[in-house]
Design a protein around this motif. Structure first.
Motif, PDB file in Angstrom:
ATOM      1  N   PRO A 193       0.847  -1.195   0.000  1.00 33.37           N
ATOM      2  CA  PRO A 193       0.000   0.000   0.000  1.00 33.37           C
ATOM      3  C   PRO A 193       0.883   1.246   0.000  1.00 33.37           C
ATOM      4  O   PRO A 193       1.944   1.253   0.628  1.00 33.37           O
TER       5      PRO A 193
ATOM      6  N   GLY B 266       0.672   5.677   0.017  1.00 31.60           N
ATOM      7  CA  GLY B 266      -0.021   6.970  -0.041  1.00 31.60           C
ATOM      8  C   GLY B 266       0.852   7.899  -0.860  1.00 31.60           C
ATOM      9  O   GLY B 266       1.024   7.722  -2.063  1.00 31.60           O
ATOM     10  N   SER B 267       1.458   8.883  -0.187  1.00 29.34           N
ATOM     11  CA  SER B 267       2.324   9.824  -0.899  1.00 29.34           C
ATOM     12  C   SER B 267       3.786   9.404  -0.889  1.00 29.34           C
ATOM     13  O   SER B 267       4.630  10.095  -1.445  1.00 29.34           O
ATOM     14  N   GLY B 268       4.093   8.295  -0.228  1.00 29.60           N
ATOM     15  CA  GLY B 268       5.475   7.825  -0.202  1.00 29.60           C
ATOM     16  C   GLY B 268       6.418   8.794   0.488  1.00 29.60           C
ATOM     17  O   GLY B 268       7.545   8.984   0.047  1.00 29.60           O
ATOM     18  N   THR B 269       5.965   9.408   1.598  1.00 28.70           N
ATOM     19  CA  THR B 269       6.845  10.342   2.316  1.00 28.70           C
ATOM     20  C   THR B 269       7.356   9.764   3.627  1.00 28.70           C
ATOM     21  O   THR B 269       7.961  10.470   4.423  1.00 28.70           O
ATOM     22  N   ASN B 270       7.056   8.482   3.881  1.00 28.14           N
ATOM     23  CA  ASN B 270       7.468   7.929   5.173  1.00 28.14           C
ATOM     24  C   ASN B 270       8.982   7.778   5.230  1.00 28.14           C
ATOM     25  O   ASN B 270       9.667   7.760   4.206  1.00 28.14           O
TER      26      ASN B 270
ATOM     27  N   GLY C 150       5.538  17.033   9.703  1.00 24.40           N
ATOM     28  CA  GLY C 150       6.185  18.016   8.839  1.00 24.40           C
ATOM     29  C   GLY C 150       5.681  17.946   7.407  1.00 24.40           C
ATOM     30  O   GLY C 150       5.885  18.874   6.631  1.00 24.40           O
ATOM     31  N   THR C 151       4.989  16.885   7.080  1.00 24.47           N
ATOM     32  CA  THR C 151       4.521  16.671   5.713  1.00 24.47           C
ATOM     33  C   THR C 151       3.015  16.889   5.561  1.00 24.47           C
ATOM     34  O   THR C 151       2.418  16.326   4.648  1.00 24.47           O
TER      35      THR C 151
ATOM     36  N   THR D 286      -0.714  11.549   3.027  1.00 26.77           N
ATOM     37  CA  THR D 286      -2.132  11.182   2.974  1.00 26.77           C
ATOM     38  C   THR D 286      -2.628  10.801   4.365  1.00 26.77           C
ATOM     39  O   THR D 286      -1.855  10.438   5.256  1.00 26.77           O
TER      40      THR D 286
ATOM     41  N   ALA E 265      -1.616   4.806   8.972  1.00 26.69           N
ATOM     42  CA  ALA E 265      -0.829   3.570   8.953  1.00 26.69           C
ATOM     43  C   ALA E 265       0.501   3.739   9.682  1.00 26.69           C
ATOM     44  O   ALA E 265       1.062   2.773  10.190  1.00 26.69           O
TER      45      ALA E 265
ATOM     46  N   SER F  34       1.300   8.880  12.588  1.00 24.93           N
ATOM     47  CA  SER F  34       2.188  10.035  12.564  1.00 24.93           C
ATOM     48  C   SER F  34       1.971  10.952  13.758  1.00 24.93           C
ATOM     49  O   SER F  34       0.877  11.037  14.303  1.00 24.93           O
ATOM     50  N   GLY F  35       3.033  11.619  14.119  1.00 27.73           N
ATOM     51  CA  GLY F  35       2.968  12.603  15.195  1.00 27.73           C
ATOM     52  C   GLY F  35       3.047  13.985  14.599  1.00 27.73           C
ATOM     53  O   GLY F  35       2.337  14.300  13.657  1.00 27.73           O
TER      54      GLY F  35
ATOM     55  N   ILE G 105      -6.347   0.243   4.525  1.00 28.13           N
ATOM     56  CA  ILE G 105      -7.345   1.191   5.019  1.00 28.13           C
ATOM     57  C   ILE G 105      -8.065   1.815   3.833  1.00 28.13           C
ATOM     58  O   ILE G 105      -7.427   2.350   2.921  1.00 28.13           O
TER      59      ILE G 105
ATOM     60  N   GLU H  65       7.702   8.396  15.860  1.00 28.20           N
ATOM     61  CA  GLU H  65       6.642   8.684  14.890  1.00 28.20           C
ATOM     62  C   GLU H  65       6.940   8.241  13.465  1.00 28.20           C
ATOM     63  O   GLU H  65       6.056   8.272  12.627  1.00 28.20           O
TER      64      GLU H  65
HETATM   65  C1  LIG Z   1      10.474  16.113   5.538  1.00 21.61           C
HETATM   66  C2  LIG Z   1       9.654  15.121   6.320  1.00 21.61           C
HETATM   67  C3  LIG Z   1       9.143  15.479   7.561  1.00 21.61           C
HETATM   68  C4  LIG Z   1       8.374  14.571   8.275  1.00 21.61           C
HETATM   69  N1  LIG Z   1       7.885  14.962   9.488  1.00 21.61           N
HETATM   70  C5  LIG Z   1       7.161  14.079  10.202  1.00 21.61           C
HETATM   71  C6  LIG Z   1       6.658  14.441  11.485  1.00 21.61           C
HETATM   72  O1  LIG Z   1       6.849  15.557  11.962  1.00 21.61           O
HETATM   73  N2  LIG Z   1       5.943  13.507  12.170  1.00 21.61           N
HETATM   74  C7  LIG Z   1       5.705  12.263  11.660  1.00 21.61           C
HETATM   75  O2  LIG Z   1       5.060  11.470  12.316  1.00 21.61           O
HETATM   76  N3  LIG Z   1       6.158  11.899  10.460  1.00 21.61           N
HETATM   77  C8  LIG Z   1       6.879  12.770   9.712  1.00 21.61           C
HETATM   78  N4  LIG Z   1       7.350  12.392   8.488  1.00 21.61           N
HETATM   79  C9  LIG Z   1       7.067  11.033   7.977  1.00 21.61           C
HETATM   80  C10 LIG Z   1       5.865  10.922   7.010  1.00 21.61           C
HETATM   81  O3  LIG Z   1       5.566  12.117   6.431  1.00 21.61           O
HETATM   82  C11 LIG Z   1       4.632  10.408   7.661  1.00 21.61           C
HETATM   83  O4  LIG Z   1       4.855   9.166   8.169  1.00 21.61           O
HETATM   84  C12 LIG Z   1       3.420  10.418   6.702  1.00 21.61           C
HETATM   85  O5  LIG Z   1       2.301  10.556   7.440  1.00 21.61           O
HETATM   86  C13 LIG Z   1       3.302   9.287   5.726  1.00 21.61           C
HETATM   87  O6  LIG Z   1       2.221   9.544   4.817  1.00 21.61           O
HETATM   88  P1  LIG Z   1       2.248   9.064   3.314  1.00 21.61           P
HETATM   89  O7  LIG Z   1       0.931   9.334   2.695  1.00 21.61           O
HETATM   90  O8  LIG Z   1       3.412   9.605   2.620  1.00 21.61           O
HETATM   91  O9  LIG Z   1       2.414   7.498   3.500  1.00 21.61           O
HETATM   92  P2  LIG Z   1       3.361   6.500   2.726  1.00 21.61           P
HETATM   93  O10 LIG Z   1       4.761   6.854   2.921  1.00 21.61           O
HETATM   94  O11 LIG Z   1       2.877   6.338   1.353  1.00 21.61           O
HETATM   95  O12 LIG Z   1       3.046   5.181   3.516  1.00 21.61           O
HETATM   96  C14 LIG Z   1       3.407   5.041   4.855  1.00 21.61           C
HETATM   97  C15 LIG Z   1       3.057   3.639   5.330  1.00 21.61           C
HETATM   98  O13 LIG Z   1       1.656   3.495   5.359  1.00 21.61           O
HETATM   99  C16 LIG Z   1       1.244   2.396   4.556  1.00 21.61           C
HETATM  100  N5  LIG Z   1      -0.002   2.828   3.947  1.00 21.61           N
HETATM  101  C17 LIG Z   1      -0.226   3.911   3.174  1.00 21.61           C
HETATM  102  N6  LIG Z   1      -1.526   3.997   2.848  1.00 21.61           N
HETATM  103  C18 LIG Z   1      -2.140   2.937   3.429  1.00 21.61           C
HETATM  104  C19 LIG Z   1      -3.468   2.468   3.458  1.00 21.61           C
HETATM  105  N7  LIG Z   1      -4.474   3.088   2.824  1.00 21.61           N
HETATM  106  N8  LIG Z   1      -3.733   1.346   4.149  1.00 21.61           N
HETATM  107  C20 LIG Z   1      -2.754   0.693   4.796  1.00 21.61           C
HETATM  108  N9  LIG Z   1      -1.478   1.101   4.804  1.00 21.61           N
HETATM  109  C21 LIG Z   1      -1.181   2.196   4.133  1.00 21.61           C
HETATM  110  C22 LIG Z   1       2.382   2.150   3.602  1.00 21.61           C
HETATM  111  O14 LIG Z   1       2.423   0.817   3.213  1.00 21.61           O
HETATM  112  C23 LIG Z   1       3.569   2.522   4.460  1.00 21.61           C
HETATM  113  O15 LIG Z   1       3.942   1.453   5.261  1.00 21.61           O
HETATM  114  C24 LIG Z   1       8.124  13.285   7.752  1.00 21.61           C
HETATM  115  C25 LIG Z   1       8.628  12.938   6.511  1.00 21.61           C
HETATM  116  C26 LIG Z   1       9.408  13.832   5.791  1.00 21.61           C
HETATM  117  C27 LIG Z   1       9.925  13.416   4.463  1.00 21.61           C
END
Ligand SMILES: Cc1cc2nc3c(=O)[nH]c(=O)nc-3n(C[C@H](O)[C@H](O)[C@H](O)COP(=O)(O)OP(=O)(O)OC[C@H]3O[C@@H](n4cnc5c(N)ncnc54)[C@H](O)[C@@H]3O)c2cc1C
Lengths: 422, 461
Positions: free
Chosen positions: B70, B72-76, B135-136, B141, B147, B150-151, B207, B416
């Motif tokens: 799965p 979302g935006s791939g920012t994890n 931060g994102t 997403t 998933a 996040s904090g 989800i 987080e």
């Molecule tokens: C510059 C920067 C700053 C950041 N700051 C913070 C911060 O302050 N606090 C914090 O907590 N995080 C932070 N992060 C981490 C990240 O942004 C978070 O974890 C974010 O919420 C992930 O969202 P995403 O949509 O990119 O998920 P993705 O990276 O796409 O996916 C994250 C995980 O969720 C799973 N997933 C995605 N969608 C689903 C779904 N529908 N059902 C089941 N599983 C799913 C994926 O398989 C993966 O394991 C930061 C990242 C960066 C690059």
């Protein structure tokens, strides 16, 4: 090594990308497609794959790299300061070298790179355009046949007499405060001579001598942005020769992309050519957008008067993020008595034209424009002011198709219209 | 049964617009925001438009034994979306509708592909906020942040994502669609599966719908910047503020390396003769905000610091832009940025700050530390160059020591950012082998064929 020598020149830029994805929040193309290859992070990964030899320069790859507006929104918001546009240009150059250009682009660019032939061709086309286009209303035409343009698309007619043929080469005023050379750009010359005329009038009203060198031609930016650096080399050289040989305090442009060509692309392109690198930088240092120049003069708002007029301003990408001209147009617009400036929600968001992108990807280009139109409507302004002929064309296209009443003018046209006759 | 047949089936069920197979495109789904990890391209990317299509993807994946990743935006920042075993990447980005905003129950119902900031923009006219703010916020997403649980900057006072997820709809590995929780504040029906799936990193279910809690936007706030000439003083001030029973919405720290770098790159007017600065924001009812701000100023003075209060929105924005510039500025110093996430109980924040400083010295690495000091969640950021293998070895060793330090202070591996691939091997350090076994049993029970995000968090074999 310059970006026009290939991807090795941007290896450091590629490495700097930490893949945080922040570019997703600002990329107009990503917001429409929501696919990773559309956004800077994805393209940087592709560029890296080419460098690493993991991906061949395929047509598919060329198409991915064509999907970029070079609107610089990602560059402006990149935490790591990656100059994404340089990576895109380097990649396009490599791909064009290996794969060639699509037929329609190749035809146009070959034309642009032969100034005299091009000029003749456009003038002939201006006489014959009625065969291919129907007039909608003054200043607006629509293609009769699918000639590389969408049928619904509204474009301005070619001027019967191009701007540079309408005016003398030298214009002097009494007791001039400055002398400038005016680079008109193709769109102003062939499609919007009124922008050229307006520039001339406003500069003269400010006591500025203007030289409009006859031998100027296309700046070459459309060619460079499409990766055909070799075709643009001679164009860059001739402009550096031409403008380098003129005694002027500044070189004025009325299009951010032309300005970018002189200011950033020529020095890059001519970097390794002994007699040119230095002069290209000298010419670059003199480039000023018309609003920048007026602002420095300083601008004299007393020359202008507006009957209550509600305007908004769309910031062209290459003018704003490219040349850093953000405040000057606003300062000028707001200082005219009677003008009520109503800002757009996102004034700096790309309108979607992106030059030849709108030729090859009109649907997407229009989709992006739709957001801008909604923004314009929300301001309640009667007039949209912008600093780029291409934005002007695209905005007019959309406003006409959506039957919206707002008109679009270049910043300098607004000024010329409000100039009080003496 | 081949991958080609699976792709055929996916095209049939989802339409060809929702099935991506071009090599050039697959490359763009081989990574996320995590540094120093292996990349892998998937065999296919699908972009389902609704829960039915998600079910179809799961069924086809089962039939052809292909893993599903799965995305979302791939920012994890833990390798959560890297498809290390190939197979199918399931992008949720086309499921991006806000289904309902319910001001009388203070809830919103969204699809997983909604961007956090878009939700906040949509609820703002109701005078409501969705507090989790990684931060994102502008890119991540809702699905991804649920998933990952996040904090963000407001964790101290407002908690993290898990405190706002009230209900979930999921597609399980067997293709069943289940719903847990809902709009009621109270719900003790069965095990608390909403909590289990929140933070499950895509390993237990996909989800497809989320019900979140919203809260009224605070009426007033006051933002302060404090500077200290000793790192320990800043750490102690953090503990003392909370000791005074003041819970700021934000209590952020930046160490000297970070401050200097920010100032060099962004010129926001930060003092560079400090060892650390704190950025503090208290919010709530105007009278309370006033008295809490006064208490904060006292604590800072007591700990030998100086304080500057933002007098208006413009000044506040300036302070915030300094904080936002922290990571970007650090990232510009060197090509590779390794962002860590070790977290300690907040009373131990000083010890952790000093430990990180010491680790940086011992491994001869540039480490800038900033982060959510108020909740003990620091982001020691190591600056390196991935091309320098010797340096990267030192980075990896330093990261391990940071984990050990956090654990020895009663903290955790990740506050987080999640476990994913990046921290999988360290789980036993925190929960012991029996603890890891429990995770495995849960995974085994819900996804016995290891189809969902395999290779993340726990391995089944
Ligand atoms: C510059 C920067 C700053 C950041 N700051 C913070 C911060 O302050 N606090 C914090 O907590 N995080 C932070 N992060 C981490 C990240 O942004 C978070 O974890 C974010 O919420 C992930 O969202 P995403 O949509 O990119 O998920 P993705 O990276 O796409 O996916 C994250 C995980 O969720 C799973 N997933 C995605 N969608 C689903 C779904 N529908 N059902 C089941 N599983 C799913 C994926 O398989 C993966 O394991 C930061 C990242 C960066 C690059």
């Amino acid at each position: 090594m310059s970006i026009f020598d290939g991807l090795a020149a941007v290896e450091e830029e590629i490495l700097k990308c930490m893949k945080c994805g922040n570019c997703q929040a600002v990329c107009p193309l990503y917001q429409e497609s929501r696919r990773e290859p559309a956004v800077a992070r994805g393209k940087i990964r592709l560029a890296a794959a080419v460098l690493e030899g993991k991906l061949e320069p395929t047509d598919g790859l060329a198409e991915r790299f064509a999907l970029c507006l070079t609107c610089l929104a990602c560059v402006a918001s990149c935490p790591s300061g990656v100059k994404v546009d340089r990576i895109i240009l380097a990649a396009r150059t490599v791909l064009t070298q290996k794969k060639g250009l699509p037929f329609i682009k190749k035809t146009i660019f070959t034309g642009l790179s032969r100034p005299r032939l091009f000029d003749l061709g456009v003038k002939t086309a201006a006489r014959l355009q009625g065969l291919l286009f129907k007039n909608i209303e003054p200043g607006k035409m629509q293609p009769r046949f699918p000639i590389g343009l969408e049928l619904r698309r509204i474009v301005p007619p070619l001027a019967p007499v191009p701007f540079r043929d309408q005016v003398a080469e030298k214009h002097t005023v009494e007791r001039p405060v400055a002398t400038v050379a005016f680079f008109t750009g193709c769109m102003t010359n062939y499609l919007y001579p009124e922008i050229g005329q307006a520039t001339l009038r406003v500069l003269k009203a400010h006591g500025v001598d203007v030289i409009i060198p006859r031998l100027q031609h296309c700046c070459g930016a459309p060619i460079l942005y499409n990766g055909a650096a070799d075709m643009a080399l001679e164009m860059a050289r001739s402009h550096v020769d031409l403008f380098g040989g003129i005694q002027a305090d500044a070189i004025i442009t009325v299009c951010g992309t032309c300005g970018e060509a002189f200011k950033h692309l020529y020095p890059e392109l001519l970097e390794d050519i002994p007699r040119y690198s230095e002069r290209a930088r000298e010419v670059a240092a003199k480039i000023l957008d018309i609003t920048q120049f007026l602002h420095k003069l300083p601008f004299n708002p007393k020359l202008f008067r507006a009957p209550e007029l509600a305007v908004t301003y769309h910031q062209p990408c290459h003018l704003g993020r490219g040349l850093g001209v953000v405040q000057e147009p606003l300062f000028i617009i707001r200082s005219i008595p009677g003008v009520n400036y109503l800002p757009l929600k996102e004034p700096a968001r790309c309108c979607g034209n992106a030059g030849s992108f709108s030729l090859t990807h009109y649907d997407m280009s229009y989709q992006i424009l739709t957001r801008k139109l909604k923004d314009i409507e929300d301001t309640g302004a009667q007039l949209v002011v912008t600093g780029c002929p291409a934005c002007r064309m695209h905005l007019t296209d959309g406003l006409t198709q959506e039957q919206m009443p707002q008109k679009v003018v270049h910043t300098v046209e607004l000024l010329a219209r409000l100039l009080e006759e003496k | 049964m081949s991958v080609a047949q699976a792709i055929e089936a996916l095209r049939r069920e989802l339409g060809k617009n929702n099935v991506i197979t071009a090599t050039e495109d697959l490359f763009c789904y081989s990574y996320d925001a995590t540094a120093d990890l292996p990349e892998q391209t998937p065999d296919v990317v699908v972009t389902p438009e609704n829960v039915d299509q998600v079910v179809k993807v799961v069924k086809i994946a089962r039939q052809f034994r292909l893993p599903i990743y799965p995305r979302g935006s791939g920012t994890n920042l833990s390798g959560g979306t890297v498809p290390i075993k190939g197979g199918i990447v399931l992008s949720t980005l086309k499921m991006n509708r806000i289904l309902e905003i319910d001001p009388s129950n203070l809830t919103a119902t969204v699809q997983p592909g909604v961007i956090i900031q878009d939700l906040n923009n949509a609820v703002a006219p109701y005078g409501l906020i969705y507090p989790p703010d990684p931060g994102t916020v502008a890119t991540a997403t809702m699905g991804g942040s649920v998933a990952e649980c996040s904090g963000g900057l407001r964790g101290l006072k407002y908690g993290v994502t898990r405190h706002y997820v009230m209900g979930l709809e999921l597609v399980l590995a067997d293709g069943e669609v289940i719903r847990y929780g809902g709009k009621t504040v109270k719900n003790v029906t069965g095990y608390d599966l909403v909590r289990l799936f929140t933070g499950s990193e895509g390993t237990l279910g996909i989800i497809t719908e989320i019900i979140v809690r919203l809260i009224p936007a605070p009426q007033a706030r006051e933002t302060m910047l404090a500077g200290f000439s000793r790192l320990a003083d800043a750490g102690n001030a953090v503990a003392d503020i909370i000791g005074q029973k003041v819970i700021p919405a934000t209590l952020e720290i930046m160490d000297r390396v970070t401050v200097e770098t920010v100032e060099n790159f962004a010129h926001v007017g930060l003092p560079t003769d400090v060892e650390a600065i704190l950025l503090i924001e208290v919010d709530g009812i105007p009278e309370v905000v006033k008295s809490e701000a006064a208490a904060v100023r006292q604590v800072i003075a007591k700990n030998g610091g100086w304080v500057k209060t933002a007098e208006n929105d413009e000044e506040r924005e300036k302070l915030w832009s300094a904080r936002r510039a922290a990571l970007p500025a650090l990232a510009r110093r060197k090509p590779t940025t390794i962002l860590e996430d070790a977290t300690v109980p907040r009373s131990k924040i000083t010890d952790m700050l000093l430990a990180v400083e010491d680790i940086g010295k011992r491994y001869n690495l540039v480490i800038g530390t900033f982060g959510h000091a108020g909740d003990g969640n620091l982001h020691p950021t190591i600056l390196a160059d991935a091309r320098d293998e010797e340096e990267m070895e030192r980075v990896r060793a330093a990261v391990e020591e940071i984990f050990r330090a956090a654990l020895s202070l009663g903290g955790t591996l990740s506050g987080e950012h999640g476990i994913g691939i990046a921290k999988k091997q360290f789980l036993p350090w925190e929960m012991g082998n029996p603890g890891v076994q429990v995770l495995k049993k849960i995974k085994q029970a819900l996804d016995p064929d290891n189809l969902l995000n395999p290779g993340k968090m726990v391995d089944l074999t």
